[in-house]
Design a protein around this motif. Structure first.
Motif, PDB file in Angstrom:
ATOM      1  N   THR A  77       0.865  -1.276  -0.013  1.00 53.77           N
ATOM      2  CA  THR A  77      -0.013   0.198  -0.053  1.00 53.77           C
ATOM      3  C   THR A  77       0.758   1.268  -0.045  1.00 53.77           C
ATOM      4  N   PRO A  78       1.809   1.413   0.733  1.00 47.93           N
ATOM      5  CA  PRO A  78       2.704   2.690   0.744  1.00 47.93           C
ATOM      6  C   PRO A  78       3.625   2.673  -0.258  1.00 47.93           C
ATOM      7  N   VAL A  79       4.350   1.505  -0.743  1.00 47.64           N
ATOM      8  CA  VAL A  79       4.917   1.226  -1.887  1.00 47.64           C
ATOM      9  C   VAL A  79       4.553   1.890  -3.108  1.00 47.64           C
ATOM     10  N   GLU A  80       3.258   1.392  -3.320  1.00 49.52           N
ATOM     11  CA  GLU A  80       2.506   1.989  -4.610  1.00 49.52           C
ATOM     12  C   GLU A  80       2.270   3.496  -4.592  1.00 49.52           C
ATOM     13  N   GLY A  81       2.507   4.133  -3.622  1.00 45.48           N
ATOM     14  CA  GLY A  81       2.761   5.646  -3.621  1.00 45.48           C
ATOM     15  C   GLY A  81       1.324   6.265  -3.459  1.00 45.48           C
ATOM     16  N   THR A  82       0.302   5.424  -3.156  1.00 47.18           N
ATOM     17  CA  THR A  82      -1.060   6.012  -3.106  1.00 47.18           C
ATOM     18  C   THR A  82      -1.492   6.427  -1.648  1.00 47.18           C
ATOM     19  N   HIS A  83      -0.699   5.964  -0.670  1.00 42.83           N
ATOM     20  CA  HIS A  83      -1.076   6.468   0.714  1.00 42.83           C
ATOM     21  C   HIS A  83       0.234   6.599   1.649  1.00 42.83           C
ATOM     22  N   TYR A  84      -0.027   7.404   2.559  1.00 42.97           N
ATOM     23  CA  TYR A  84       0.973   7.718   3.469  1.00 42.97           C
ATOM     24  C   TYR A  84       0.823   6.953   4.585  1.00 42.97           C
ATOM     25  N   LEU A  85       1.605   7.034   5.573  1.00 46.93           N
ATOM     26  CA  LEU A  85       1.618   6.185   6.723  1.00 46.93           C
ATOM     27  C   LEU A  85       0.316   6.704   7.723  1.00 46.93           C
ATOM     28  N   ILE A  86       0.140   7.671   7.682  1.00 46.58           N
ATOM     29  CA  ILE A  86      -0.952   8.437   8.343  1.00 46.58           C
ATOM     30  C   ILE A  86      -2.445   7.908   7.942  1.00 46.58           C
ATOM     31  N   ASP A  87      -2.504   7.701   6.430  1.00 40.28           N
ATOM     32  CA  ASP A  87      -3.629   7.314   5.692  1.00 40.28           C
ATOM     33  C   ASP A  87      -3.697   5.479   6.412  1.00 40.28           C
ATOM     34  N   MET A  88      -2.711   4.827   6.528  1.00 37.59           N
ATOM     35  CA  MET A  88      -2.696   3.291   6.950  1.00 37.59           C
ATOM     36  C   MET A  88      -3.431   3.389   8.185  1.00 37.59           C
TER      37      MET A  88
END
Length: 113
Positions: A77-88
């Motif tokens: 999820t974060p590697v793909e670049g569409t989410h930041y850690l806070i989103d997760m």
């Protein structure tokens, strides 16, 4: 007679020099890997992964395959670049809230039976 549908209007605008990645009346656009619009918070990939793991945990034969598949989704999820850690983290909060509400509901149903 000129065509007036949104796709042809957009093509004419791009041909006239408009930014092809700009949002228009048709909504957010995708262009060569760039996402526009609301795509980040909360991460429903994270929420879904947590909920899938919680749902499959009691089934011994499925437990580890479900954990492995959803761990892969969480790691990508974060590697793909569409989410930041806070989103997760927010997605985790959504999932934990859903699980807590289901537990409250389960207890109320058990108490009334």
């Amino acid at each position: 007679m000129a065509r007036t549908d949104p796709l042809h209007a957009r093509k004419r605008a791009v041909a006239a020099g408009a930014d092809p990645g700009a949002a228009d009346a048709c909504g957010p656009c995708r262009r060569s890997g760039q996402l526009r619009g609301i795509v980040s918070a909360p991460s429903f990939h994270t929420a879904a992964a947590v909920l899938y793991i919680a749902a499959g945990w009691r089934i011994a034969a499925l437990r580890w395959p479900i954990v492995a598949l959803n761990a892969a989704m969480l790691l990508s999820t974060p590697v793909e670049g569409t989410h930041y850690l806070i989103d997760m983290i927010l997605g985790l909060g959504v999932a934990l809230t859903a699980l807590a509400l289901m537990e409250v509901h389960r207890r109320r149903c058990a108490a009334s039976a």
